[in-house]
Design a protein around this motif. Sequence first.
Motif, mmCIF file in Angstrom:
data_model
loop_
_atom_site.group_PDB
_atom_site.id
_atom_site.type_symbol
_atom_site.label_atom_id
_atom_site.label_comp_id
_atom_site.label_asym_id
_atom_site.label_seq_id
_atom_site.Cartn_x
_atom_site.Cartn_y
_atom_site.Cartn_z
ATOM 1 N N LEU A 143 54.010 10.075 68.537
ATOM 2 C CA LEU A 143 52.765 10.807 68.301
ATOM 3 C C LEU A 143 53.042 12.163 67.658
ATOM 4 O O LEU A 143 52.393 12.540 66.678
ATOM 5 N N ALA A 144 54.001 12.895 68.197
ATOM 6 C CA ALA A 144 54.319 14.225 67.663
ATOM 7 C C ALA A 144 54.798 14.128 66.218
ATOM 8 O O ALA A 144 54.414 14.949 65.377
ATOM 9 N N ALA A 145 55.604 13.123 65.908
ATOM 10 C CA ALA A 145 56.111 12.951 64.541
ATOM 11 C C ALA A 145 54.986 12.652 63.554
ATOM 12 O O ALA A 145 55.083 13.001 62.374
ATOM 13 N N LYS A 146 53.918 12.029 64.029
ATOM 14 C CA LYS A 146 52.777 11.676 63.177
ATOM 15 C C LYS A 146 51.753 12.805 63.065
ATOM 16 O O LYS A 146 50.679 12.611 62.507
ATOM 17 N N GLY A 147 52.050 13.970 63.638
ATOM 18 C CA GLY A 147 51.110 15.078 63.580
ATOM 19 C C GLY A 147 50.073 15.057 64.682
ATOM 20 O O GLY A 147 49.047 15.719 64.589
ATOM 21 N N LYS A 148 50.335 14.315 65.741
ATOM 22 C CA LYS A 148 49.407 14.216 66.867
ATOM 23 C C LYS A 148 50.017 14.826 68.122
ATOM 24 O O LYS A 148 49.925 14.270 69.217
ATOM 25 N N ALA A 149 50.639 16.002 67.947
ATOM 26 C CA ALA A 149 51.301 16.648 69.080
ATOM 27 C C ALA A 149 50.307 17.016 70.176
ATOM 28 O O ALA A 149 50.618 16.875 71.356
ATOM 29 N N LYS A 150 49.116 17.468 69.802
ATOM 30 C CA LYS A 150 48.130 17.841 70.819
ATOM 31 C C LYS A 150 47.793 16.643 71.693
ATOM 32 O O LYS A 150 47.741 16.750 72.920
ATOM 33 N N GLU A 151 47.612 15.498 71.069
ATOM 34 C CA GLU A 151 47.336 14.268 71.813
ATOM 35 C C GLU A 151 48.530 13.902 72.701
ATOM 36 O O GLU A 151 48.362 13.553 73.868
ATOM 37 N N ALA A 152 49.741 14.003 72.157
ATOM 38 C CA ALA A 152 50.951 13.699 72.916
ATOM 39 C C ALA A 152 51.064 14.597 74.142
ATOM 40 O O ALA A 152 51.398 14.136 75.235
ATOM 41 N N PHE A 153 50.785 15.885 73.968
ATOM 42 C CA PHE A 153 50.871 16.829 75.082
ATOM 43 C C PHE A 153 49.803 16.523 76.130
ATOM 44 O O PHE A 153 50.071 16.592 77.329
ATOM 45 N N GLN A 154 48.593 16.175 75.696
ATOM 46 C CA GLN A 154 47.527 15.853 76.647
ATOM 47 C C GLN A 154 47.891 14.645 77.497
ATOM 48 O O GLN A 154 47.628 14.629 78.695
ATOM 49 N N TYR A 155 48.491 13.625 76.895
ATOM 50 C CA TYR A 155 48.826 12.401 77.620
ATOM 51 C C TYR A 155 50.030 12.557 78.544
ATOM 52 O O TYR A 155 50.038 12.026 79.640
ATOM 53 N N TYR A 156 51.059 13.257 78.067
ATOM 54 C CA TYR A 156 52.367 13.112 78.705
ATOM 55 C C TYR A 156 52.980 14.377 79.309
ATOM 56 O O TYR A 156 53.939 14.265 80.061
ATOM 57 N N ILE A 157 52.481 15.546 79.000
ATOM 58 C CA ILE A 157 53.137 16.778 79.445
ATOM 59 C C ILE A 157 52.528 17.286 80.747
ATOM 60 O O ILE A 157 51.307 17.370 80.889
ATOM 61 N N GLY A 158 53.402 17.626 81.689
ATOM 62 C CA GLY A 158 52.973 18.178 82.969
ATOM 63 C C GLY A 158 52.614 19.648 82.851
ATOM 64 O O GLY A 158 53.009 20.338 81.903
ATOM 65 N N SER A 159 51.896 20.150 83.835
ATOM 66 C CA SER A 159 51.391 21.528 83.798
ATOM 67 C C SER A 159 52.503 22.574 83.863
ATOM 68 O O SER A 159 52.322 23.694 83.386
#
Length: 122
Positions: A13-29
């Motif tokens: 996702l991040a490589a495709k320019g969808k880092a915001k989406e990647a962070f929303q799905y997978y990154i902890g607080s």
Amino acid sequence: MTQKEMAQDFLQLAAKGKAKEAFQYYIGSDFIHHNAFFKGDGTTLMHAMDENARNNPDKVFEIQRALEDNDLVAVHSRVRQTPDDTGAAVIHIFRFYNDKIVELWDFGQAVPNTMINENGMF
């Protein structure tokens, strides 16, 4: 979805320019990262990932292998900013907590034009 699959999807996702989406799905607080070129918070890294994708719209990101060991996942990839670029070998190491990425390390080595090692980097 396994943590190994989550880490790979995050990177795709991040490589495709969808880092915001990647962070929303997978990154902890409580996410932190260890890239020496950016501040250690998630927002800074997310913006840098999006900027890289905008600046390199023809980027080629190829996952070569991924390993999972308890709360750690390692992903070995080949990244080329353009299709003609020799690129780099990159390893991302993720630490998970409650199925969220809470820590990230990344390391890269440029692919040389002339390689001495007959086995290659991938």
